[in-house]
Scaffold this active site. Structure first.
Site, PDB file in Angstrom:
ATOM      1  N   ASP A  76      16.929 -23.341 -61.398  1.00  0.00           N
ATOM      2  CA  ASP A  76      17.701 -22.893 -60.240  1.00  0.00           C
ATOM      3  C   ASP A  76      18.403 -21.580 -60.546  1.00  0.00           C
ATOM      4  O   ASP A  76      19.204 -21.494 -61.476  1.00  0.00           O
ATOM      5  CB  ASP A  76      18.746 -23.945 -59.856  1.00  0.00           C
ATOM      6  CG  ASP A  76      18.117 -25.235 -59.360  1.00  0.00           C
ATOM      7  OD1 ASP A  76      17.361 -25.170 -58.377  1.00  0.00           O
ATOM      8  OD2 ASP A  76      18.372 -26.292 -59.957  1.00  0.00           O
TER       9      ASP A  76
ATOM     10  N   ASP B  33      15.977 -21.849 -67.602  1.00  0.00           N
ATOM     11  CA  ASP B  33      16.620 -22.574 -66.524  1.00  0.00           C
ATOM     12  C   ASP B  33      15.772 -22.370 -65.264  1.00  0.00           C
ATOM     13  O   ASP B  33      14.963 -21.442 -65.196  1.00  0.00           O
ATOM     14  CB  ASP B  33      18.048 -22.049 -66.329  1.00  0.00           C
ATOM     15  CG  ASP B  33      18.815 -22.836 -65.288  1.00  0.00           C
ATOM     16  OD1 ASP B  33      18.732 -24.075 -65.313  1.00  0.00           O
ATOM     17  OD2 ASP B  33      19.477 -22.211 -64.448  1.00  0.00           O
TER      18      ASP B  33
END
Length: 358
Positions: free
Chosen positions: A37, A35
């Protein structure tokens, strides 16, 4: 090379302990599905240790793929941003929820269909890649309406256009439904909050089809684009990254640099319990110690011993040993999850967390 209890430890009652690995996770898995963010960056700036850790993992032969529910930017833009931060990447290394939802829509509407877009350029590019035509108004008779994160400057009128289309019965799609998104100044509203705006305005009579993590369309898109044989999902959110790994039947590493804190981790339901946990991305470069449950429900990891007693999580460290804080977190996870079984641990963790500085 040995990975022990890679999927965690279970018994018939649904109990689970964190997994362990005798070698660095970057050696145990061929691909990290990362991922962005809250894991690699926040508010556009690299998270401490992320650049260095990813560089070492890549040099050691691990393939790095970046899998994000944020549909705002194109893969090219994301790759350029990563490269500027010191993490070399190309567009093919990036998988977005925009790509996943565009594939989903293309499978369900005729080729060349118009799609009303409420979101950013990443969503428009992904739709064009699938032969679909992005439009801006419900009056263009779209075959579908799709929402993706459009950034803080998305005009309010875009939500009205989506609501008009949904009210008319146009099929509704969403790249993802993350209610929040981490940034440099804190946690802000995500695409899920925008979806709720349209739901309310349209009278709550429709539900969008969602493509992003933790749902199967995103996992399928990731597998198709990366070709990973033994992937490790790396994320900061229990309800997207970790649940997505659970749904896909693959192992996961939670890093504590984004949305999830230790208190939330201790109360996780089974599908939200990661295989591994680390403070940050340096966790890719090391193994994970064994977490062992002994007599009386006492769970040990490294120098720490954790248990549930009198409605409270209790944590103790052996004074003669070096007590690694993350081993304490892992021991607490084992005690909490074991006591909770298939449910949620309700034991008070305040004193135990305070002893770890969380």
């Amino acid at each position: 090379m040995t990975v022990r209890n890679g999927q965690g430890q279970h018994d018939g009652g649904g109990r689970r302990l964190p997994g362990s690995s005798a070698v660095a996770l970057s050696a145990a898995y061929d691909t990290a599905l990362l991922d962005l963010d809250g894991v690699v960056y926040a508010g556009g700036e690299a998270i401490p240790y992320a650049v260095e850790a990813l560089g070492v993992a890549r040099e050691g032969g691990m393939h790095l793929a970046y899998v994000t529910n944020n549909a705002l930017r194109t893969p090219e833009e994301v790759a350029t941003h990563l490269t500027d931060l010191g993490v070399p990447a190309v567009a093919g290394d990036v998988v977005t929820s925009a790509q996943a939802v565009a594939r989903l829509i293309a499978e369900e509407v005729p080729p060349g269909s118009r799609v009303l877009v409420v979101g950013g350029e990443g969503l428009r590019v992904a739709l064009r890649e699938r032969g679909l035509v992005p439009v801006e108004s419900a009056d263009f008779e779209p075959a579908a309406v799709v929402q993706g994160y459009g950034g803080p400057d998305l005009p309010w009128g875009r939500f009205a256009e989506a609501a008009y289309a949904v009210q008319r019965g146009v099929p509704w799609y969403a790249s993802n439904t993350d209610l929040t998104i981490p940034g440099a100044r804190g946690i802000g509203p995500g695409n899920g909050a925008a979806v709720e705006v349209v739901r309310i305005a349209s009278g709550g009579r429709a539900e969008p089809k969602v493509a992003g993590k933790p749902l199967p369309p995103m996992h399928r898109e990731t597998v198709l684009r990366t070709g990973a044989a033994r992937p490790l999902v790396v994320g900061d959110r229990l309800d997207t990254d970790i649940e997505g790994a659970f749904n896909g039947g693959v192992d996961s590493l939670l890093v504590l640099t984004g949305v999830t804190d230790v208190a939330q981790l201790l109360t996780a339901v089974p599908e939200h319990r990661p295989t591994y946990v680390a403070a940050d991305l340096r966790g890719l470069l090391v193994g994970q110690p064994e977490v062992v449950e002994g007599a009386g429900g006492v769970v040990a990891c490294g120098a720490w011993r954790a248990s549930v007693s009198g409605g409270e999580l209790v944590l103790e460290a052996a004074s003669e040993a070096r007590a690694d804080v993350m081993d304490g977190v892992r021991a607490l996870c084992g005690a909490a999850w074991s006591a909770a079984g298939d449910g949620v641990c309700g034991a008070d963790a305040g004193k135990a967390l305070a002893s770890l500085g969380w």
